[in-house]
Design an enzyme around this catalytic site. Structure first.
Site, short mmCIF file in Angstrom:
data_model
loop_
_atom_site.label_atom_id
_atom_site.label_comp_id
_atom_site.label_asym_id
_atom_site.label_seq_id
_atom_site.Cartn_x
_atom_site.Cartn_y
_atom_site.Cartn_z
N HIS A 162 -13.18 3.95 22.49
CA HIS A 162 -12.24 4.44 21.48
C HIS A 162 -12.96 4.87 20.20
O HIS A 162 -12.41 5.65 19.40
CB HIS A 162 -11.22 3.34 21.17
CG HIS A 162 -9.85 3.84 20.86
ND1 HIS A 162 -9.61 4.90 20.03
CD2 HIS A 162 -8.63 3.41 21.27
CE1 HIS A 162 -8.31 5.11 19.93
NE2 HIS A 162 -7.70 4.22 20.68
N ASP A 183 -5.74 19.55 35.16
CA ASP A 183 -5.83 20.23 36.45
C ASP A 183 -7.26 20.71 36.67
O ASP A 183 -7.72 21.65 36.03
CB ASP A 183 -4.86 21.41 36.47
CG ASP A 183 -4.92 22.21 37.77
OD1 ASP A 183 -5.64 21.79 38.70
OD2 ASP A 183 -4.24 23.26 37.84
#
Length: 482
Positions: free
Chosen positions: A209, A427
């Protein structure tokens, strides 16, 4: 200093109840071309907002085996496609090919040395369809998902783990018969790709993070997938973090209770550590609408958002479930992230790589929260959000520079939400993911909000409590507001 030790997991002979995952030897994947002289051996700056969030984010992306027309001329092996596009994206996100280090003033930074991301290929011994059936994929957060994210053996802190580690899981049509090595997973910025027997695959990714917040991580993964499909980046990265440096001289203009230990009166009952039971509680769009209508009937508010309503309910129900004295003057604290990108002056640029969020704090007594209405809890939440402006953010940055404190989690509920992150659009050429989710269960203080339903406008809460408290909490979530 903000350096977290990785969660320890077994490294050999491990399999889930649903499948066995065999990992190949990890390899380093450097950028397709070396960084320019401008960036060679650069000590890449991480802001004080980054320092406070050196924790692990693990995500998995499940894909069916059929590909889109965009990749008909490209190699059909997902490992090849993901690996080649990783080499390309590391040119643009060059710090991810470096290594975390400590600066002279003992803060995290990245040494940009082009050493490369850690990449792992893996095989699963079942089809994707069978795994979905056996694991009940998509019905709450599943511990089985952790086997699809690689863990660096022997890592004692995030300094021992490359900024990016990925694992790709897959399987050929033949069952592997020879004895192999099996591992579970964890890490800080790891990539694992796993093939299933049917041709489907799983991308397992672990990021620290300190490098990305959720928005920046989403933009990175989606940019990576765009390169895999050979299309222009919709959000080019902006790597300059210098606008969030501490001021000189420091100007701490506000109190910052989110960092401080909550002063509590003595408890009449000693704290007991109990094993956590994790539950998933779903509120679809219709149920959320009913909750908001119930809150508006209290006659205090004219409107409220789904996030406000659900957060208020979770905070109040959890406090009630875990408090032996509901008239107590003991403090209860709520921490949640606010996107600060457009609250800064000047605003952070589109594509900013780093943490553009700030943990804000709502603080009150147990008695005030539980005796008050849900509308009152929402007012506390709104006040916590409203104070986040440029002056407050700059004060937070300077406060950490002076104190090096991290937000205290004593008597605290931390809300982390994935509902607005578009990881479901990633994708690589096989269409959008069949399923994507965090791969590890939240810590005891954390309540995780996932999107729920086809519209993604509902919430699925994943949270852990001791068994007795969890039974009360679930009942309150279902009935206390009706």
């Amino acid at each position: 200093m903000g350096v977290e030790e990785p969660q320890q997991q077994q490294q050999q002979g491990v399999k889930s109840s649903c499948c066995v995952v065999n990992t190949h030897e990890p390899i380093l994947v450097p950028p397709a071309k070396s960084s320019s002289a401008q960036h060679k051996d650069e000590r890449y700056f991480l802001t004080n907002l980054d320092q406070n969030l050196a924790v692990i984010m693990q995500t998995v992306y499940f894909y069916k085996g059929s590909g889109s027309s965009e990749l008909q001329q490209a190699p059909r092996d997902p490992v090849d496609v993901v690996k080649k596009s990783l080499e390309e994206i590391l040119i643009l996100y060059y710090p991810l090919a470096g290594r975390l280090a400590l600066s002279r003033d003992m803060k995290l930074e990245v040494l940009c040395n082009d050493q490369g991301a850690l990449f792992v290929e893996a095989d699963a011994n079942v089809s994707l369809e069978q795994f979905v059936k056996d694991s009940k994929l998509g019905q709450g957060l599943d511990a089985n998902l952790r086997q699809f994210v690689y863990s660096v053996p022997g890592a004692k802190s995030v300094l021992d783990i490359p900024p990016l580690v990925a694992q790709v899981h897959h399987t050929s049509s033949l069952i592997l018969k020879k004895k192999e090595k099996f591992v579970f997973c964890n890490s800080r910025s790891l990539l694992q790709v796993t093939r299933f027997q049917c041709g489907g695959f799983v991308l397992g990714l672990s990021l620290n993070h300190a490098i990305f917040d959720g928005i920046a991580a989403m933009e990175f993964v989606n940019s990576w997938s765009e390169l895999a499909r050979g299309v222009p980046l919709s959000v080019p990265p902006c790597l300059d973090r210098s606008s969030l440096r501490a001021r000189n001289p420091l100007q701490i203009e506000f109190p910052h209770p989110e960092f401080l230990e909550v002063d509590q009166p003595p408890s009449d009952q000693p704290a007991e550590k109990s094993e956590l039971v994790f539950k998933s509680i779903a509120f679809d769009e219709k149920k959320l609408s009913s909750l908001k209508e119930a809150i508006l009937r209290e006659g205090v508010l004219d409107k409220c958002s789904s996030f406000e309503a659900f957060t208020a309910l979770v905070w109040k129900c959890r406090t009630m479930a875990t408090s032996s004295d509901r008239l107590s003057s003991r403090q209860t604290k709520l921490l949640f992230a606010v996107d600060a990108r457009n609250r800064l002056s000047p605003a952070l640029p589109r594509g900013y790589v780093g943490n553009g969020i700030l943990l804000t704090c709502a603080l009150t007594s147990v008695e005030d929260l539980l005796q008050g209405s849900l509308s009152h809890a929402i007012e506390l939440i709104r006040a916590a959000i409203a104070k986040i402006d440029n002056a407050y953010l700059r004060s937070v940055i300077d406060f950490f520079e002076q104190t090096r404190l991290r937000p205290s989690l004593e008597s605290t509920l931390v809300i982390t939400t994935w509902s607005r992150l578009a990881f479901h659009t990633t994708d690589f050429g096989w269409g959008t993911p069949l399923f994507t989710a965090p791969a590890s269960l939240p810590e005891a203080e954390v309540a995780l909000f996932l999107p729920h339903g086809e519209s993604r406008k509902g919430f699925e809460l994943v949270h852990g409590l001791p068994e007795r408290d969890m039974k009360t909490f679930v009942s309150l979530m279902e009935t206390s507001w009706i």
